[in-house]
Design an enzyme around this catalytic site. Structure first.
Site, PDB file in Angstrom:
ATOM      1  N   CYS A 122      53.503   7.101 -46.968  1.00 13.16           N
ATOM      2  CA  CYS A 122      54.391   6.289 -47.809  1.00 13.16           C
ATOM      3  C   CYS A 122      55.770   6.318 -47.176  1.00 13.16           C
ATOM      4  O   CYS A 122      56.053   7.162 -46.325  1.00 13.16           O
ATOM      5  CB  CYS A 122      54.453   6.847 -49.229  1.00 13.16           C
ATOM      6  SG  CYS A 122      55.257   5.703 -50.385  1.00 13.16           S
ATOM      7  N   CYS A 124      58.795   6.141 -49.101  1.00 17.58           N
ATOM      8  CA  CYS A 124      59.908   6.373 -50.041  1.00 17.58           C
ATOM      9  C   CYS A 124      60.833   7.522 -49.651  1.00 17.58           C
ATOM     10  O   CYS A 124      62.025   7.479 -49.935  1.00 17.58           O
ATOM     11  CB  CYS A 124      59.404   6.538 -51.469  1.00 17.58           C
ATOM     12  SG  CYS A 124      58.238   7.879 -51.691  1.00 17.58           S
ATOM     13  N   CYS A 132      59.222   2.438 -51.791  1.00 16.20           N
ATOM     14  CA  CYS A 132      58.023   2.782 -51.023  1.00 16.20           C
ATOM     15  C   CYS A 132      57.748   1.805 -49.887  1.00 16.20           C
ATOM     16  O   CYS A 132      56.736   1.899 -49.198  1.00 16.20           O
ATOM     17  CB  CYS A 132      56.817   2.894 -51.946  1.00 16.20           C
ATOM     18  SG  CYS A 132      57.024   4.176 -53.184  1.00 16.20           S
ATOM     19  N   LYS A 198      47.543   4.022 -59.105  1.00 16.41           N
ATOM     20  CA  LYS A 198      48.748   4.835 -59.236  1.00 16.41           C
ATOM     21  C   LYS A 198      49.676   4.146 -60.219  1.00 16.41           C
ATOM     22  O   LYS A 198      50.156   3.039 -59.980  1.00 16.41           O
ATOM     23  CB  LYS A 198      49.417   4.985 -57.882  1.00 16.41           C
ATOM     24  CG  LYS A 198      50.703   5.782 -57.946  1.00 16.41           C
ATOM     25  CD  LYS A 198      51.254   6.015 -56.562  1.00 16.41           C
ATOM     26  CE  LYS A 198      52.556   6.767 -56.629  1.00 16.41           C
ATOM     27  NZ  LYS A 198      53.136   6.939 -55.289  1.00 16.41           N
ATOM     28  N   ARG A 208      60.211  13.551 -57.345  1.00 17.26           N
ATOM     29  CA  ARG A 208      61.270  12.777 -56.675  1.00 17.26           C
ATOM     30  C   ARG A 208      62.467  13.666 -56.366  1.00 17.26           C
ATOM     31  O   ARG A 208      63.165  13.462 -55.382  1.00 17.26           O
ATOM     32  CB  ARG A 208      61.654  11.572 -57.528  1.00 17.26           C
ATOM     33  CG  ARG A 208      60.490  10.590 -57.559  1.00 17.26           C
ATOM     34  CD  ARG A 208      60.749   9.370 -58.412  1.00 17.26           C
ATOM     35  NE  ARG A 208      59.534   8.584 -58.523  1.00 17.26           N
ATOM     36  CZ  ARG A 208      59.407   7.535 -59.316  1.00 17.26           C
ATOM     37  NH1 ARG A 208      60.419   7.142 -60.062  1.00 17.26           N
ATOM     38  NH2 ARG A 208      58.261   6.880 -59.356  1.00 17.26           N
ATOM     39  N   ARG A 220      59.824   1.426 -59.718  1.00 13.49           N
ATOM     40  CA  ARG A 220      58.662   1.100 -58.892  1.00 13.49           C
ATOM     41  C   ARG A 220      57.657   0.195 -59.611  1.00 13.49           C
ATOM     42  O   ARG A 220      56.507   0.108 -59.229  1.00 13.49           O
ATOM     43  CB  ARG A 220      57.957   2.387 -58.467  1.00 13.49           C
ATOM     44  CG  ARG A 220      58.832   3.377 -57.719  1.00 13.49           C
ATOM     45  CD  ARG A 220      57.993   4.234 -56.803  1.00 13.49           C
ATOM     46  NE  ARG A 220      58.589   5.495 -56.433  1.00 13.49           N
ATOM     47  CZ  ARG A 220      59.615   5.652 -55.594  1.00 13.49           C
ATOM     48  NH1 ARG A 220      60.204   4.593 -55.065  1.00 13.49           N
ATOM     49  NH2 ARG A 220      60.060   6.862 -55.308  1.00 13.49           N
ATOM     50  N   GLU A 236      41.974  -2.706 -58.815  1.00 16.50           N
ATOM     51  CA  GLU A 236      42.620  -2.022 -57.677  1.00 16.50           C
ATOM     52  C   GLU A 236      41.590  -1.191 -56.910  1.00 16.50           C
ATOM     53  O   GLU A 236      41.548  -1.207 -55.678  1.00 16.50           O
ATOM     54  CB  GLU A 236      43.735  -1.079 -58.176  1.00 16.50           C
ATOM     55  CG  GLU A 236      45.000  -1.767 -58.666  1.00 16.50           C
ATOM     56  CD  GLU A 236      45.923  -2.187 -57.514  1.00 16.50           C
ATOM     57  OE1 GLU A 236      45.524  -2.066 -56.341  1.00 16.50           O
ATOM     58  OE2 GLU A 236      47.045  -2.642 -57.805  1.00 16.50           O
ATOM     59  N   LYS A 251      46.059   8.561 -60.559  1.00 24.09           N
ATOM     60  CA  LYS A 251      47.284   9.357 -60.626  1.00 24.09           C
ATOM     61  C   LYS A 251      48.231   8.768 -61.653  1.00 24.09           C
ATOM     62  O   LYS A 251      48.437   7.556 -61.614  1.00 24.09           O
ATOM     63  CB  LYS A 251      47.905   9.314 -59.234  1.00 24.09           C
ATOM     64  CG  LYS A 251      49.190  10.017 -59.081  1.00 24.09           C
ATOM     65  CD  LYS A 251      49.705   9.799 -57.698  1.00 24.09           C
ATOM     66  CE  LYS A 251      51.109  10.318 -57.698  1.00 24.09           C
ATOM     67  NZ  LYS A 251      51.848   9.943 -56.549  1.00 24.09           N
ATOM     68  N   SER A 277      53.460  16.153 -60.454  1.00 26.52           N
ATOM     69  CA  SER A 277      54.540  17.126 -60.631  1.00 26.52           C
ATOM     70  C   SER A 277      54.901  17.343 -62.102  1.00 26.52           C
ATOM     71  O   SER A 277      55.080  18.485 -62.530  1.00 26.52           O
ATOM     72  CB  SER A 277      55.766  16.665 -59.843  1.00 26.52           C
ATOM     73  OG  SER A 277      56.151  15.351 -60.217  1.00 26.52           O
ATOM     74  N   TYR A 316      49.328  21.191 -57.949  1.00 26.55           N
ATOM     75  CA  TYR A 316      50.263  22.243 -57.521  1.00 26.55           C
ATOM     76  C   TYR A 316      49.797  23.613 -58.003  1.00 26.55           C
ATOM     77  O   TYR A 316      50.367  24.628 -57.621  1.00 26.55           O
ATOM     78  CB  TYR A 316      51.676  21.916 -58.029  1.00 26.55           C
ATOM     79  CG  TYR A 316      52.149  20.556 -57.537  1.00 26.55           C
ATOM     80  CD1 TYR A 316      52.711  20.421 -56.270  1.00 26.55           C
ATOM     81  CD2 TYR A 316      51.978  19.399 -58.310  1.00 26.55           C
ATOM     82  CE1 TYR A 316      53.107  19.183 -55.792  1.00 26.55           C
ATOM     83  CE2 TYR A 316      52.366  18.159 -57.850  1.00 26.55           C
ATOM     84  CZ  TYR A 316      52.928  18.055 -56.589  1.00 26.55           C
ATOM     85  OH  TYR A 316      53.305  16.829 -56.115  1.00 26.55           O
TER      86      TYR A 316
HETATM   87  C1  PBG Z   1      55.166   8.620 -52.934  1.00 25.59           C
HETATM   88  C2  PBG Z   1      54.554   9.559 -53.901  1.00 25.59           C
HETATM   89  C3  PBG Z   1      55.015   9.950 -55.167  1.00 25.59           C
HETATM   90  C4  PBG Z   1      54.132  10.922 -55.610  1.00 25.59           C
HETATM   91  C5  PBG Z   1      53.162  11.078 -54.630  1.00 25.59           C
HETATM   92  N1  PBG Z   1      53.430  10.216 -53.592  1.00 25.59           N
HETATM   93  C6  PBG Z   1      56.228   9.585 -55.922  1.00 25.59           C
HETATM   94  C7  PBG Z   1      56.400   8.250 -56.486  1.00 25.59           C
HETATM   95  O1  PBG Z   1      55.557   7.370 -56.410  1.00 25.59           O
HETATM   96  O2  PBG Z   1      57.491   8.084 -57.024  1.00 25.59           O
HETATM   97  C8  PBG Z   1      54.231  11.676 -56.904  1.00 25.59           C
HETATM   98  C9  PBG Z   1      53.534  12.983 -56.929  1.00 25.59           C
HETATM   99  C10 PBG Z   1      53.929  13.886 -58.026  1.00 25.59           C
HETATM  100  O3  PBG Z   1      54.657  13.537 -58.969  1.00 25.59           O
HETATM  101  O4  PBG Z   1      53.487  15.052 -57.960  1.00 25.59           O
HETATM  102  N2  PBG Z   1      55.047   7.290 -53.228  1.00 25.59           N
END
Ligand code: PBG
Length: 337
Positions: A122, A124, A132, A198, A208, A220, A236, A251, A277, A316
């Site tokens: 990615c 970003c 992204c 996603k 982030r 986004r 998708e 996700k 996260s 995690y």
């Molecule tokens: C990058 C990406 C993100 C996450 C994984 N790859 C952040 C986003 O889309 O803002 C998030 C993972 C997480 O929150 O643990 N595009």
């Protein structure tokens, strides 16, 4: 009342631990875990991430020490996120052969031949605006120009030793573009794990902060999915499979169990769930306050993802789960315990 409604006494199968274990429907194994890591330039760095207690930004040398511990604990796969030293409008750091991910992959592969290394593809964290993809003259993410950069990025990861590339930016056509590029460069055997469904989720907040990848303006929502939609998620996923995705991902995880269920019953491909996260940090925060038992909740969350149909868990908590494998809580959930 006893014996009156014998057919309703489900409690018969719950009365002791061995009975409960005998009839348990869902178990997880360490084989299914993927541990995410944030890697940055430098030496001797293990920098705590404030929004994700217990997680760190590592320099490559310290990451190697960490991976030793992880592998000994029994986790076999990692997902790497890079934090580059410099950002620019073309996301050069993402596809630079000497970028942070590429350097780290080469180091890891010298020392850990068996560890499965997945890399997030990615832009970003590499663009100065934090989106992204690259922007067109109107300041909108330019899908097709971004694809050109993503294919270079994926190829550079594969060349550096990445075992699985994982495009996460939700650009249309990304799986096809990357597959074609990998095949043209003799990487026919490098699988693609696509972040297919996603969602534009607020559960990514702590990430982030960790990856310094918050968008400088806007959000986004023009490329990530509306949390209200599930049919669209199936579209998708169908498209990604048609384009050549080997593994599809949903996700976040816990708030989207219905999507995991639907995907896993509909499509004959491995389904990964990313417990993101925010899912991690809310448990950590509550546990720090004594509101809940971190270990029990961690195992319950994984069980729920598995019950919904996920086969791969990106979390995690992966290292912590492996380190807890001999606890009574693990005995309830882990296979072969
Ligand atoms: C990058 C990406 C993100 C996450 C994984 N790859 C952040 C986003 O889309 O803002 C998030 C993972 C997480 O929150 O643990 N595009």
């Amino acid at each position: 009342m006893e014996g009156r409604y014998p057919e309703t006494r489900l409690r018969r199968l719950r009365k002791n631990d061995n009975l409960r274990r005998l009839v348990r429907e869902t178990r997880i194994s360490l084989d299914q875990l993927v541990m995410p890591y944030f890697v940055r330039d430098g030496r001797n760095i293990r920098e705590p991430i404030d929004s994700m207690p217990g997680q760190f930004r590592y320099s490559p040398d310290v990451l190697l020490e960490e991976l030793q511990v992880l592998e000994e604990a029994g986790v076999r796969a990692v997902l790497l996120f890079g934090i580059p030293e410099a950002k620019d409008s073309s996301a050069f750091g993402a596809w630079d052969a000497d970028g942070i991910i590429q350097k780290t992959c080469r180091e890891i592969k010298k020392r850990f031949q068996d560890l499965l290394v997945m890399t997030d593809v990615c832009l970003c964290a590499y663009t100065e605006h934090g989106h992204c993809g690259v922007l067109d003259t109107n300041g909108c993410v330019d899908n097709d120009m971004t694809l050109q950069i993503l294919q270079k990025t994926a190829l550079s990861h594969a060349e550096a030793g990445s075992d699985i590339v994982a495009p996460s930016g939700m650009m249309d056509g990304v799986v096809h573009t990357i597959r074609q590029c990998l095949d043209q460069n003799q990487f026919h055997d490098t699988p693609i794990m696509s972040y297919s469904a996603k969602y534009a989720s607020s559960f990514y907040g702590p990430f982030r902060d960790a990856a310094h990848s918050a968008p400088a303006f806007g959000d986004r929502k023009t490329y990530q999915m509306d949390p209200a939609n599930i049919k669209e998620a199936m579209r998708e996923i169908a498209l990604d499979i048609a384009e050549g995705a080997d593994i599809v991902m949903i996700k976040p995880g816990l708030p989207y169990l219905d999507v995991i269920r639907e995907a896993s019953t509909t499509y004959p491909v491995p389904v990964a769930a990313y417990a993101v996260s925010g899912e991690y940090s809310m448990v950590k925060a509550a546990a720090e306050k004594g509101y809940l038992d971190e270990r029990k909740v961690m195992f319950e969350m994984m069980t729920s993802l598995a019950r919904a149909g996920a086969q791969i868990f990106i979390t995690y908590f992966a290292k912590n789960i492996a380190l807890s494998k001999d606890t009574p809580e693990a005995a309830q959930v882990l296979a072969l315990h």
